[in-house]
Design a protein around this motif. Sequence first.
Motif, PDB file in Angstrom:
ATOM      1  N   PRO A  16       0.814  -1.226   0.000  1.00 17.78           N
ATOM      2  CA  PRO A  16       0.000   0.000   0.000  1.00 17.78           C
ATOM      3  C   PRO A  16       0.845   1.273   0.000  1.00 17.78           C
ATOM      4  O   PRO A  16       0.468   2.276  -0.619  1.00 17.78           O
ATOM      5  CB  PRO A  16      -0.818  -0.128   1.292  1.00 17.78           C
ATOM      6  CG  PRO A  16      -0.917  -1.600   1.528  1.00 17.78           C
ATOM      7  CD  PRO A  16       0.425  -2.142   1.091  1.00 17.78           C
ATOM      8  N   ARG A  74       2.299   1.831  -3.402  1.00 14.28           N
ATOM      9  CA  ARG A  74       1.242   2.246  -4.330  1.00 14.28           C
ATOM     10  C   ARG A  74       0.980   3.750  -4.222  1.00 14.28           C
ATOM     11  O   ARG A  74       0.876   4.438  -5.249  1.00 14.28           O
ATOM     12  CB  ARG A  74      -0.031   1.453  -4.050  1.00 14.28           C
ATOM     13  CG  ARG A  74      -1.172   1.764  -5.015  1.00 14.28           C
ATOM     14  CD  ARG A  74      -2.398   0.913  -4.749  1.00 14.28           C
ATOM     15  NE  ARG A  74      -2.150  -0.503  -5.056  1.00 14.28           N
ATOM     16  CZ  ARG A  74      -2.154  -1.480  -4.161  1.00 14.28           C
ATOM     17  NH1 ARG A  74      -2.376  -1.208  -2.882  1.00 14.28           N
ATOM     18  NH2 ARG A  74      -1.935  -2.729  -4.527  1.00 14.28           N
ATOM     19  N   ALA A 125      -2.204   4.275   4.179  1.00 16.72           N
ATOM     20  CA  ALA A 125      -1.395   3.147   3.720  1.00 16.72           C
ATOM     21  C   ALA A 125      -0.778   2.412   4.905  1.00 16.72           C
ATOM     22  O   ALA A 125      -0.792   1.173   4.975  1.00 16.72           O
ATOM     23  CB  ALA A 125      -0.303   3.636   2.767  1.00 16.72           C
ATOM     24  N   CYS A 177      -2.809  -0.159   6.749  1.00 21.14           N
ATOM     25  CA  CYS A 177      -3.032  -1.449   6.077  1.00 21.14           C
ATOM     26  C   CYS A 177      -1.746  -2.240   5.963  1.00 21.14           C
ATOM     27  O   CYS A 177      -1.587  -3.065   5.046  1.00 21.14           O
ATOM     28  CB  CYS A 177      -3.636  -1.228   4.690  1.00 21.14           C
ATOM     29  SG  CYS A 177      -5.246  -0.443   4.696  1.00 21.14           S
ATOM     30  N   GLY A 202      -7.288  -5.483   3.886  1.00 26.24           N
ATOM     31  CA  GLY A 202      -6.408  -4.482   3.293  1.00 26.24           C
ATOM     32  C   GLY A 202      -4.938  -4.865   3.281  1.00 26.24           C
ATOM     33  O   GLY A 202      -4.124  -4.210   2.624  1.00 26.24           O
TER      34      GLY A 202
END
Length: 368
Positions: free
Chosen positions: A139, A142, A162, A165, A186
């Motif tokens: 995450p 990303r 982020a 998760c 997540g």
Amino acid sequence: MEEHHHHSRRSFLQGKAAAETLAKQALEWLESKTALIDRLPSDPALHVRASRRAMACEFAVQYHRADRQAAGDFLDAFDMIEAVEDELTIYRDVSSVVEINRHAAESPVEVNGELFGLLELSLNLFQATKGAFDITSTPLSRVWGFLKRAGRLPDELEITEALSCMGSDQLELSSQDQTIRFLQPGIEINFNSIGKGHALDRVAEQLDEKGIGDYLWHGGSSSILARGRNRASLDECWSIGLRHPLQPECRIAEFHLRNRSLGTAGGATQFLEIDGKKYGHILDPRTGWPATGTYTSTVLAPTAAEADALATAFYVSGVEGAADICSNRPDVGAVLVCPTENDAKIRIHAYNMHSEDWTPSQDWQVSI
């Protein structure tokens, strides 16, 4: 236009085609000047090299020309690397890791023995490095755009979301059932910082079963595994050079490998630049921001997977993290190249590095 010669697998394994093709590849395999490490020159009359692209980099093997009867076994090893990529990738619709990410938050997912062993190792490293190595950092990659190599500067809320998760402490492994379960929705796993090393370890196991030794494997410019003797060298070691992070034409040290692996991490080749400020692609999973304070981190370890993962962890945690791990792991050596107050100078920190492991250049001072 460059000429390429193609051989059938049968003719390749018959010997002459293998020797000619691999010798040609030895001459064609040139390294990028942005690589953090470089192999030292060898005599093509003594060594043979072959390479194949996998895991978004070039994997290559170097072995002795006298052992060219094993060319087919080395080709099989490249097939093994591709099989590992098929299993670990998150960039395709189907893989073992993709299936884990889809279903492990709902129920335990059973995996094979090799993948379960990699999960156990990753969780152990997460704990040993106090979170500096974390396979759940997808995450974060990303929101920074590094997952697709399209860097962007996220806002604080995106980073906070982020981080919420993430955490390998949210992974539950059952050794009895050989399963993994996510303890919260997540969570995603990604083996980018350990996958190449794991692939090289799998290759070494396969070649060991066939009684093949004396070779050097590269996974890109960051993962190296050495086995047996370099019979073309007086000290019988496989030699790898460490480049200066600010002057890549200069070598600041030479490592001597034998039945050992090397991993290196640095932020010079992938970064995001905004308003003149550079943000490296190696993110600190504890803070959500790019790691700073280290130019390059190089680790020597018994396995390529450990060398890979710890190189990333030490780049994130810096000299204190490296010193802490190395004080408890005499089989792990580390060299961290760090900035100083003078932008043109570097400081080198070495841990558990002995004279038989490396030869630092006399042009730079080393802190031990």
